[in-house]
Scaffold this active site. Sequence first.
Site, short mmCIF file in Angstrom:
data_model
loop_
_atom_site.label_atom_id
_atom_site.label_comp_id
_atom_site.label_asym_id
_atom_site.label_seq_id
_atom_site.Cartn_x
_atom_site.Cartn_y
_atom_site.Cartn_z
N LYS A 283 2.59 -5.46 -10.31
CA LYS A 283 2.33 -6.97 -10.91
C LYS A 283 1.78 -7.70 -9.78
O LYS A 283 2.29 -7.84 -8.85
CB LYS A 283 3.60 -7.42 -11.78
CG LYS A 283 4.02 -6.70 -12.91
CD LYS A 283 5.19 -7.55 -13.60
CE LYS A 283 5.65 -6.91 -14.67
NZ LYS A 283 6.86 -7.34 -15.34
N GLU A 368 15.22 -6.21 -29.71
CA GLU A 368 15.81 -7.00 -30.30
C GLU A 368 16.77 -6.66 -31.38
O GLU A 368 17.83 -7.52 -31.67
CB GLU A 368 14.72 -7.77 -31.34
CG GLU A 368 13.67 -8.63 -30.37
CD GLU A 368 12.64 -7.84 -30.01
OE1 GLU A 368 11.62 -8.15 -29.18
OE2 GLU A 368 12.70 -6.50 -30.10
N ARG A 396 12.05 -9.32 -35.55
CA ARG A 396 12.04 -7.70 -35.60
C ARG A 396 13.48 -7.05 -35.65
O ARG A 396 13.78 -5.84 -35.69
CB ARG A 396 11.76 -7.53 -34.06
CG ARG A 396 10.39 -7.89 -33.82
CD ARG A 396 9.56 -7.76 -32.70
NE ARG A 396 9.12 -6.34 -32.53
CZ ARG A 396 8.62 -5.49 -31.79
NH1 ARG A 396 8.89 -5.94 -30.50
NH2 ARG A 396 7.90 -4.41 -31.95
#
Length: 622
Positions: A283, A368, A396
Amino acid sequence: MTSLPRLPILDTIDFPAQLRQLERAQLPQLAAELRAFIIESVAKTGGHLASNLGVVELTIALHYVFNTPDDRLVWDVGHQTYPHKMLTGRREAMQHLRKPKGIAGFPRRAESEFDTFGTGHSSTSISAALGMAVAAQKAGLERRAVAIIGDGALTGGMAFEALNNAGNMDANLLVVLNDNDMSISDNVGGLNRYLAKLLASRFYGTIRQSGKKVLSGMPHVQEFAKRAEEHVKGMVLPGTLFEELGFNYIGPIDGHDLDALITALQNIKQLKGAQFLHIVTQKGKGYEPAEDNPNKFHGVGKFDPSNGDAITSVSKKTYTQVFGEWLVDMADADERLIGITPAMCDGSGLNAFAEKYPLRYFDVGIAEQHALTFAAGMACDGLKPVVAIYSTFLQRAYDQLIHDIALQNLPVLFAIDRAGLVGADGPTHAGSFDLSFLRCIPNIIIMAPSDENECRQMLTTGFQHHGPAAVRYPRGSGTGVATETALNAIAIGKGEIKRSSQKLKQKVAILAFGSMLTPALEAAEKLDATVANMRFVKPLDTALIAELAKNHDLIVTIEENAVMGGAGAAVMEALQAMHIVTPILCLGLPDSFIEHGDHATMLAECGLDASGIISAIEQIIP
């Protein structure tokens, strides 16, 4: 706005067909130019940075090898698609990224034929790409489907559901795992690069398939050969799991090595069936501030590209900060408190809590559904879980909310961030529906604070409640009121009058929910209307509603939520149940998806600023 930088090779590439005309020796220079363009561009507009810097080489390699847009690329999650957008005709449009009428920060099918699937939430790519691969198979096409999924998105259960399904099919699907967090970087070297090339080669694929045919008549030998192959690969490669799911695993390879990427992808393109390419990236690659602190540079505002320093003015405390401070204070007071987040520690404000109480902090990954049932299990055995979650992500886990928490009336507190419109992130991240989908669930109480201190009080109220409770608050800052240090609760189901009308005729009562109190009070000054801060969407203060209906000619509800099924609908239902007939006007978000832009402008366009409220009321009572 200052024009974006001009770069020799990048300036000649408007679409991937032109990219595919370059010599491979030119591609590293293109990668350097593309990375520089991303840094300069996002510095001016804000947006996602670290994730995009990490996929520069991968994006170039994919468009170089595959015949896009005929071959399908599905990105997961969509915040890593800036290089993709720049190579598919939208480089100049990047100066209007995430701005009104500008391009979105995520893939949008309506925006470009190269955006084959809209993605804002995670873990959807493999399912979508598999569907595309099957569609191509049914049509007799050689079209390829590629899912590019991050290691974070791979923690989502949906991704594994799709992997399990895909491995049992013969569709031509390639899953590229962009791994920028797992501790396997030491494995990326000469041996693994050699093995990756070998395992992706047509020679290996042919030998593998031919061997299966030869041994098919000798089951015991075939089983021995299969186990021997898995054992050898398992000793040097972390891909046994994916092999067991039915994929041919290749990798891990260096995701910043263009030559290795292109060679592997070219070889994989010749193979049939389910393929899995594991790459390792960094990243923030190529920009030192983002390499040093990728979380900070995940999502950024405008910044100075020379040093990475943010270009911001002093602002008020955000609701997210209010929640973070409350969480630490309540944890100090009650050792039963547990903090849970589905991979949103920074975004939801849990950093200080995680640092102070690491054994009471749980980041469950992008999962979730698991987060809610995990919380339910804790609540069953005496703990007091607080689930910090964005409104759009709570959608979700709706079944777990109903079946595992509300049905059992378990004491789980939901701190719902990003309620209402969210500005530049647009409709994939807007919290437009939570009041509508929450209030129909039995046992839950729902609160909407009008300012920062009320948010703190409501969090305490919900935590002390012996059942499920939700506090939903908007992105950004509130009115700027000071927050108290005490952990005070408020009476459940009680609103309050904030302004009383002095009119004798045609009196208007505005029932404001949450963030809408401020524009409601502003509108009321011109209209001389009564304003109630309702505070609770469930249970409603029906006594207050009945009193206001009795003494006013028009009831107006206002909420930063979908009008359909929202707080206004709840008020109408309450009036009907009390057999009270009175004119009512419900204001809120329309029955449409609201495009990205400036939050204040978006509210105004929905008629939810003071002038919009005044205009709507004056159409009924001049």
